[in-house]
Design an enzyme around this catalytic site. Structure first.
Site, short mmCIF file in Angstrom:
data_model
loop_
_atom_site.label_atom_id
_atom_site.label_comp_id
_atom_site.label_asym_id
_atom_site.label_seq_id
_atom_site.Cartn_x
_atom_site.Cartn_y
_atom_site.Cartn_z
N TYR A 100 0.84 -1.20 0.00
CA TYR A 100 0.00 0.00 0.00
C TYR A 100 0.88 1.26 0.00
O TYR A 100 2.06 1.21 0.35
CB TYR A 100 -0.93 -0.03 1.24
CG TYR A 100 -2.13 0.89 1.10
CD1 TYR A 100 -3.05 0.70 0.09
CD2 TYR A 100 -2.33 1.94 1.99
CE1 TYR A 100 -4.15 1.54 -0.05
CE2 TYR A 100 -3.43 2.78 1.87
CZ TYR A 100 -4.33 2.57 0.85
OH TYR A 100 -5.42 3.40 0.72
N ASN A 173 -15.55 3.65 2.78
CA ASN A 173 -16.22 3.50 1.48
C ASN A 173 -17.35 4.50 1.24
O ASN A 173 -17.38 5.15 0.19
CB ASN A 173 -16.68 2.06 1.30
CG ASN A 173 -15.50 1.11 1.12
OD1 ASN A 173 -14.41 1.56 0.75
ND2 ASN A 173 -15.70 -0.16 1.38
N SER A 200 -18.79 -3.76 -5.01
CA SER A 200 -17.82 -3.52 -3.91
C SER A 200 -18.49 -2.65 -2.84
O SER A 200 -19.58 -2.11 -3.04
CB SER A 200 -16.59 -2.80 -4.47
OG SER A 200 -16.96 -1.50 -4.91
N GLY A 201 -17.79 -2.50 -1.72
CA GLY A 201 -18.30 -1.62 -0.68
C GLY A 201 -18.49 -0.20 -1.21
O GLY A 201 -19.53 0.43 -0.99
N TYR A 291 -10.29 5.30 -8.26
CA TYR A 291 -10.08 5.24 -6.82
C TYR A 291 -9.49 3.91 -6.38
O TYR A 291 -9.07 3.75 -5.23
CB TYR A 291 -11.41 5.51 -6.07
CG TYR A 291 -12.45 4.44 -6.30
CD1 TYR A 291 -13.30 4.50 -7.40
CD2 TYR A 291 -12.54 3.35 -5.44
CE1 TYR A 291 -14.23 3.49 -7.62
CE2 TYR A 291 -13.47 2.35 -5.65
CZ TYR A 291 -14.31 2.42 -6.75
OH TYR A 291 -15.22 1.41 -6.96
N GLY A 293 -7.59 -0.12 -7.91
CA GLY A 293 -7.00 -0.86 -9.03
C GLY A 293 -7.06 -2.36 -8.79
O GLY A 293 -6.04 -3.04 -8.78
N PHE A 316 -8.72 9.80 -6.95
CA PHE A 316 -9.21 10.25 -5.65
C PHE A 316 -8.74 9.29 -4.58
O PHE A 316 -8.78 8.07 -4.76
CB PHE A 316 -10.76 10.32 -5.64
CG PHE A 316 -11.29 10.73 -4.28
CD1 PHE A 316 -11.17 12.04 -3.86
CD2 PHE A 316 -11.85 9.79 -3.42
CE1 PHE A 316 -11.62 12.42 -2.60
CE2 PHE A 316 -12.30 10.17 -2.16
CZ PHE A 316 -12.18 11.47 -1.75
N LYS A 376 -18.50 -8.32 2.55
CA LYS A 376 -17.36 -7.77 3.28
C LYS A 376 -17.21 -8.49 4.61
O LYS A 376 -18.18 -8.67 5.34
CB LYS A 376 -17.58 -6.27 3.50
CG LYS A 376 -16.42 -5.62 4.18
CD LYS A 376 -16.18 -4.18 3.79
CE LYS A 376 -16.02 -3.80 2.36
NZ LYS A 376 -14.67 -3.92 1.81
N1 LIG Z 1 -9.16 5.81 -3.23
C1 LIG Z 1 -9.86 5.72 -2.10
O1 LIG Z 1 -10.01 6.67 -1.34
C2 LIG Z 1 -10.49 4.40 -1.77
C3 LIG Z 1 -11.41 4.31 -0.73
C4 LIG Z 1 -12.03 3.07 -0.50
C5 LIG Z 1 -11.68 1.96 -1.28
N2 LIG Z 1 -10.73 2.11 -2.24
C6 LIG Z 1 -10.35 1.01 -3.12
O2 LIG Z 1 -11.51 0.63 -3.81
C7 LIG Z 1 -11.43 -0.74 -4.15
C8 LIG Z 1 -12.68 -1.42 -3.64
O3 LIG Z 1 -12.68 -1.37 -2.21
P1 LIG Z 1 -13.92 -1.97 -1.40
O4 LIG Z 1 -13.63 -1.94 0.04
O5 LIG Z 1 -15.13 -1.30 -1.89
O6 LIG Z 1 -13.84 -3.48 -1.97
P2 LIG Z 1 -14.65 -4.78 -1.62
O7 LIG Z 1 -15.95 -4.44 -0.99
O8 LIG Z 1 -13.72 -5.70 -0.93
O9 LIG Z 1 -14.94 -5.37 -3.08
C9 LIG Z 1 -13.89 -5.71 -3.94
C10 LIG Z 1 -14.35 -5.43 -5.35
O10 LIG Z 1 -13.27 -5.60 -6.24
C11 LIG Z 1 -13.69 -6.45 -7.31
N3 LIG Z 1 -12.53 -7.19 -7.80
C12 LIG Z 1 -11.68 -7.94 -7.08
N4 LIG Z 1 -10.72 -8.43 -7.87
C13 LIG Z 1 -10.97 -7.97 -9.11
C14 LIG Z 1 -10.34 -8.12 -10.37
N5 LIG Z 1 -9.23 -8.86 -10.50
N6 LIG Z 1 -10.88 -7.50 -11.43
C15 LIG Z 1 -12.01 -6.77 -11.30
N7 LIG Z 1 -12.64 -6.59 -10.14
C16 LIG Z 1 -12.13 -7.18 -9.07
C17 LIG Z 1 -14.72 -7.35 -6.69
O11 LIG Z 1 -15.51 -7.89 -7.70
P3 LIG Z 1 -15.87 -9.46 -7.78
O12 LIG Z 1 -17.06 -9.64 -6.88
O13 LIG Z 1 -16.16 -9.64 -9.21
O14 LIG Z 1 -14.67 -10.22 -7.30
C18 LIG Z 1 -15.46 -6.34 -5.83
O15 LIG Z 1 -16.35 -5.60 -6.60
C19 LIG Z 1 -10.14 -1.25 -3.52
O16 LIG Z 1 -9.13 -1.16 -4.49
C20 LIG Z 1 -9.88 -0.24 -2.43
O17 LIG Z 1 -8.52 -0.17 -2.05
C21 LIG Z 1 -10.14 3.30 -2.50
#
Ligand SMILES: NC(=O)c1ccc[n+]([C@@H]2O[C@H](COP(=O)([O-])OP(=O)(O)OC[C@H]3O[C@@H](n4cnc5c(N)ncnc54)[C@H](OP(=O)(O)O)[C@@H]3O)[C@@H](O)[C@H]2O)c1
Length: 381
Positions: A100, A173, A200-201, A291, A293, A316, A376
């Site tokens: 990270y 989230n 996702s969340g 946001y 990857g 973001f 989750k």
């Molecule tokens: N930038 C920010 O401020 C910020 C804030 C919050 C979260 N995030 C990021 O946002 C992302 C989602 O977080 P979350 O907590 O919402 O996740 P989460 O609830 O754990 O859900 C994970 C998501 O990623 C998808 N996924 C996993 N592996 C994948 C792949 N190889 N190709 C395509 N999709 C894939 C899953 O889809 P499937 O059901 O198809 O596996 C699911 O939709 C993470 O990367 C997290 O670090 C960023």
């Protein structure tokens, strides 16, 4: 991080982000909400609590251990809290893996968000009372633990009449979803947003907050055996359309845009081809905000999207937003209040969750890394 003995700071690539947080901890016997009005030392039974600690980076289910860790006394500006519930997010996993953008010094306690209840307040604490529910203001507090002593300024209070899982998953989230829907395009009722990782969340929060604002969402998910069931679940939350990744390249999209305007905003949590396909459907002059990857693939932007559609390609990070607004607590307070109001009005719920007791953390960590889980993992303390 909420880790004993030493002050811990988060390493970014260039700077130490946190000089000192509430790193001093203490454990109490009374873990329920019936706290007495006396602020100091009632019910103290030992100098330790339990925490999920990692001493090196690696596979989370291998390097994380449940340990007894010592707690210090509560200082005048500190609160002693009992953690109630804390989710396992992708960023938590990436921090343990060492991949990270910001990393704590080791050893560290896992977890960046969660909800806790205040059970003891220092003599100079003004904004918090015993019984209050609180969430961290910043990343890196190490929430996978039973108790913690924190500086008053490290947390923000929540109403404690909202569901526990909604409180535990509010700080990352839904905040990310709300900011992305608010800060990049002037979205009005009837406008559209397209997003991948819609289950996702973040995606579930985007669907619900957008629906509450009258904004259409086109939600892209990966195909799976239970696509119909998942699609119906997202539609019940307020999703306007739920489509498979493959559909983005098919003529069906023309049909979809007969009933729904072209999106002004694309939200990308995946990268790779999925992001490129989102761009294809953006309005001229629209924005794609990346946001996450999850595919671990870079974002490729076609030259034509830049020249002929003048799309804006942005990123973001909610942690940066929180830090940028830390000098003035009002913006964070307003965001938390808006989200809690949506929860209280039944317009925002927690994502689908699997509750796992802290002692069963290994299964939670393993499950959190599985694809197609659509649930989750939330540690219950
Ligand atoms: N930038 C920010 O401020 C910020 C804030 C919050 C979260 N995030 C990021 O946002 C992302 C989602 O977080 P979350 O907590 O919402 O996740 P989460 O609830 O754990 O859900 C994970 C998501 O990623 C998808 N996924 C996993 N592996 C994948 C792949 N190889 N190709 C395509 N999709 C894939 C899953 O889809 P499937 O059901 O198809 O596996 C699911 O939709 C993470 O990367 C997290 O670090 C960023």
């Amino acid at each position: 991080m909420w880790f004993p003995v030493q002050t811990v700071c988060l390493r970014s690539r260039t700077v130490c982000k946190r000089g000192s947080v509430g790193a001093f901890l203490r454990c109490l016997r009374h873990l329920d909400a019936n706290v007495s009005p006396f602020s100091h030392s009632a019910g103290r039974c030992s100098q330790t609590c339990q925490a999920l600690v990692y001493r090196k980076h690696g596979d989370p289910s291998q390097v994380v251990q449940l340990e007894d860790v010592p707690l210090p006394s509560t200082g005048a500006k500190d609160v002693l809290v009992k953690l109630l519930a804390a989710p396992v997010n992708p960023s938590d996993i990436n921090m343990i893996q060492g991949t990270y953008a910001i990393l704590p010094d080791l050893p560290a306690v896992g977890g960046n968000e969660g909800v806790a209840q205040v059970i003891e307040v220092g003599s100079q604490v003004k904004s918090l009372r015993r019984g209050d529910w609180v969430i961290p203001r910043d990343a890196g507090l190490g929430t996978w633990r039973t108790m913690a002593v924190l500086a008053e300024d490290d947390v923000i209070s929540l109403p404690n009449d909202i569901p526990l899982l909604a409180a535990a998953t509010l700080g990352v989230n839904p905040c990310t979803a709300l900011r992305m829907l608010s800060d990049f395009e002037d979205l009005k009722s009837g406008d559209s947003v397209i997003q991948n990782a819609a289950n996702s969340g973040v995606g579930q929060a985007v669907i619900q907050i957008a629906a509450a604002r009258g904004i259409n969402t086109i939600n892209v998910i990966r195909d799976r055996s239970d696509f119909t069931q998942l699609s119906e679940r997202l539609e019940a939350m307020g999703a306007t359309h739920v489509i498979k990744e493959e559909t983005l390249r098919q003529p069906e999209m023309k049909e979809l845009f007969k009933t729904c305007s072209k999106p002004k905003l694309a939200l990308n949590g995946v990268g790779g081809k999925s992001a490129t396909e989102l761009l294809r459907h953006l309005q001229v002059g629209g924005s794609m905000v990346t946001y996450g990857g999850m595919s671990k693939q870079p974002v490729t932007v076609p030259v034509s999207a830049l020249i002929f559609k003048n799309v804006k390609v942005l990123g973001f990070w909610v942690t940066q937003w929180k830090r940028d607004h830390s000098h003035d607590g009002r913006a964070f307070r307003a965001m938390v209040d808006e989200l809690c109001s949506l929860i209280q009005r039944g317009k925002l719920t927690a994502p689908a969750c699997t509750e796992v007791h802290l002692r069963d953390y290994r299964s939670a960590l393993e499950a959190a890394m599985l694809p197609f889980a659509s649930s989750k993992q939330v540690l219950i303390m």
